[in-house]
Enzyme design. Structure first.
Site, PDB file in Angstrom:
ATOM      1  N   ASN A  18       0.883  -1.170   0.000  1.00  0.00           N
ATOM      2  CA  ASN A  18       0.000   0.000   0.000  1.00  0.00           C
ATOM      3  C   ASN A  18       0.919   1.217   0.000  1.00  0.00           C
ATOM      4  O   ASN A  18       1.463   1.596   1.024  1.00  0.00           O
ATOM      5  CB  ASN A  18      -0.872  -0.035   1.250  1.00  0.00           C
ATOM      6  CG  ASN A  18      -1.817   1.144   1.325  1.00  0.00           C
ATOM      7  OD1 ASN A  18      -1.802   2.025   0.465  1.00  0.00           O
ATOM      8  ND2 ASN A  18      -2.629   1.175   2.364  1.00  0.00           N
ATOM      9  N   HIS A  71     -13.006   2.623   1.017  1.00  0.00           N
ATOM     10  CA  HIS A  71     -12.933   1.505   1.983  1.00  0.00           C
ATOM     11  C   HIS A  71     -13.572   0.242   1.424  1.00  0.00           C
ATOM     12  O   HIS A  71     -13.994  -0.636   2.178  1.00  0.00           O
ATOM     13  CB  HIS A  71     -13.671   1.828   3.303  1.00  0.00           C
ATOM     14  CG  HIS A  71     -13.056   2.893   4.133  1.00  0.00           C
ATOM     15  ND1 HIS A  71     -13.799   3.814   4.830  1.00  0.00           N
ATOM     16  CD2 HIS A  71     -11.767   3.190   4.395  1.00  0.00           C
ATOM     17  CE1 HIS A  71     -13.003   4.625   5.490  1.00  0.00           C
ATOM     18  NE2 HIS A  71     -11.751   4.275   5.242  1.00  0.00           N
ATOM     19  N   GLU A 113      -7.988  -6.050   5.333  1.00  0.00           N
ATOM     20  CA  GLU A 113      -7.863  -5.643   3.929  1.00  0.00           C
ATOM     21  C   GLU A 113      -6.677  -6.328   3.257  1.00  0.00           C
ATOM     22  O   GLU A 113      -6.736  -6.673   2.083  1.00  0.00           O
ATOM     23  CB  GLU A 113      -7.709  -4.118   3.852  1.00  0.00           C
ATOM     24  CG  GLU A 113      -8.994  -3.392   4.202  1.00  0.00           C
ATOM     25  CD  GLU A 113      -8.771  -1.964   4.665  1.00  0.00           C
ATOM     26  OE1 GLU A 113      -8.246  -1.788   5.787  1.00  0.00           O
ATOM     27  OE2 GLU A 113      -9.114  -1.040   3.915  1.00  0.00           O
TER      28      GLU A 113
END
Ligand code: AMP
Length: 408
Positions: A22, A189, A394
């Protein structure tokens, strides 16, 4: 298979692993997950990239270790990461890389393998997420250079919300702004909401073809979503993450005319407005104290009225928007709380559910108190509409999509 030495010094693995990345403009968050495992072998963060105090922190079962990157950028962070994995015997097992991408616009409705066309597409969405997508692209390029032989996948935060009906995603302004610039609700999200939706169906034994779930992802950024029969049908974040709930430093919903009024009164330009609404508002702006929910709960308990107001407003807005989202469902089976606040703040869950009695929710106070620090579980009374707490994951969702796309 994971082999662990008696002294817990080195962990060897022969299974395939997915590296999840990320990447921001000055940071890289990473996690290394064995295929089919939800627990990372390694996680960590490279931060302050490009600055003198650039550093990278590795977290394993051995503990935490921080190394200086000495002004290094993403490429140096990637080199430090590959070195660390090599030293632990993990590098050869890396079979694919998965990237989290904040904005996929309308072009990306699902996760895909990276190729030049995909990179172009992410670039094209950059105007919708100028603070995020350019950083993701730097990460993809650095990872492609570091792992030229490995498949790379991209997983979009907006993709889960691409099933919103047109009436839910259009703004009531002349349609040419949508046609000319893509101004519409995209939602964020999505990877977390998708994970929670599928876990909820599995955990509660709901019918995969017939269910209605409300999800409140409450962290520093916060959004709520309505999921009907596996499809997202409405969500609170908009074209950007500013819309909707009260957040750590973001205002969420506000009358746009109040913004132009303030701008005129204070002579604010567009950057000033952007900063006011994104960085100086929300829990921080109301309380004048902190954007951190824990700090506000402590202050409120000691009688700080502004902290109390901030928490009350958070719960009021959340309940109000959840009530609105419920109107997009055909039935209501469960409300799930997740994110740092959702997973830990029994106080805000209690305050929110107390406002949602009309929908059939009734809290079990003891279960609510127990559901903190990753404990999760049902917090509603038997016979009422189910409310539960669930930790989001996630990274695992990104790893799963990546493994699937890479054919692992
Ligand atoms: P996240 O962005 O998901 O990491 O969530 C960060 C938010 O979770 C911050 O506002 C924290 O104060 C909040 N949080 C974490 N632990 C607790 C806790 N035990 N009680 C209340 N809020 C918490």
């Amino acid at each position: 298979m994971i082999l662990q030495s008696d002294k817990d010094v080195t962990i060897m693995t022969t299974s395939k692993q997915i590296l999840v990345i990320n990447c921001g403009s000055s940071s890289v968050k990473f996690a290394l997950l064995p295929k089919d495992s939800r627990e990372p072998l390694l996680s960590g963060l490279a931060e302050c990239l490009g600055l003198a105090d650039a550093r990278i922190t590795f977290k394993t079962s051995e503990g935490k270790k921080t190394e200086s990157l000495d002004g290094g950028r993403h490429e140096e962070a990637m080199s430090a990461l590959t070195r660390f994995m090599e030293n632990h015997g993990w590098l050869d097992g890396v079979a694919a890389v998965g990237h989290r991408i904040v904005h996929g616009g309308e072009r990306f409705q699902a996760s895909v393998l990276v190729d030049d066309g995909v990179i172009e597409g992410i670039e094209a969405c950059s105007s919708l997420a100028p603070l995020h997508n350019p950083g993701h692209l730097v990460g993809i390029r650095a990872a492609r250079a570091a792992f030229p032989a490995l498949p790379q996948a991209v997983v979009f935060d907006t993709a889960f919300h691409q099933t919103l009906p047109r009436a839910a995603y259009m703004y009531a302004i002349p349609q040419r702004f949508y046609h000319d610039y893509g101004v519409r609700r995209y939602g964020m999200h999505g990877t977390s909401h998708r994970f929670i939706a599928s876990e909820t169906v599995a955990t509660l034994g709901l019918d995969p073809e017939r269910h209605g779930i409300l999800i409140a992802h409450l962290g520093n950024g916060a959004s709520a979503t309505a999921v009907s029969n596996g499809r997202c049908v409405d969500t609170t974040m908009g074209m950007t993450p500013l819309e909707g709930l009260v957040m750590g430093t973001r205002s969420g919903d506000i009358d746009p005319a109040a913004v132009t009024f303030i701008a005129r009164k204070e002579g604010l330009d567009l950057d000033g407005i952007d900063s006011l609404l994104n960085k100086q508002s929300g829990l921080l702006g109301i309380s004048g104290l902190s954007s951190d929910c824990r700090a506000l709960e402590d202050a409120a308990a000691e009688g700080n009225k502004d902290a109390q107001l901030a928490l009350d407003m958070f719960a009021h807005r959340l309940a109000r928007l959840l009530g609105g989202l419920a109107s997009s469902l055909e039935r209501l089976d469960a409300l799930v709380f997740t994110g740092g606040i959702g997973e830990n703040s029994s106080l805000l869950r209690e305050k929110t559910l107390a406002r949602l009695k009309i929908f059939g929710f009734a809290i079990d106070p003891a279960a609510n108190e127990r559901a903190v620090r990753g404990a999760g579980g049902l917090i509603s009374r038997p016979g009422s509409v189910m409310a539960m707490v669930m930790a989001t994951n996630e990274e695992w969702m990104i790893a799963r999509d990546t493994a699937e796309l890479a054919g692992l």
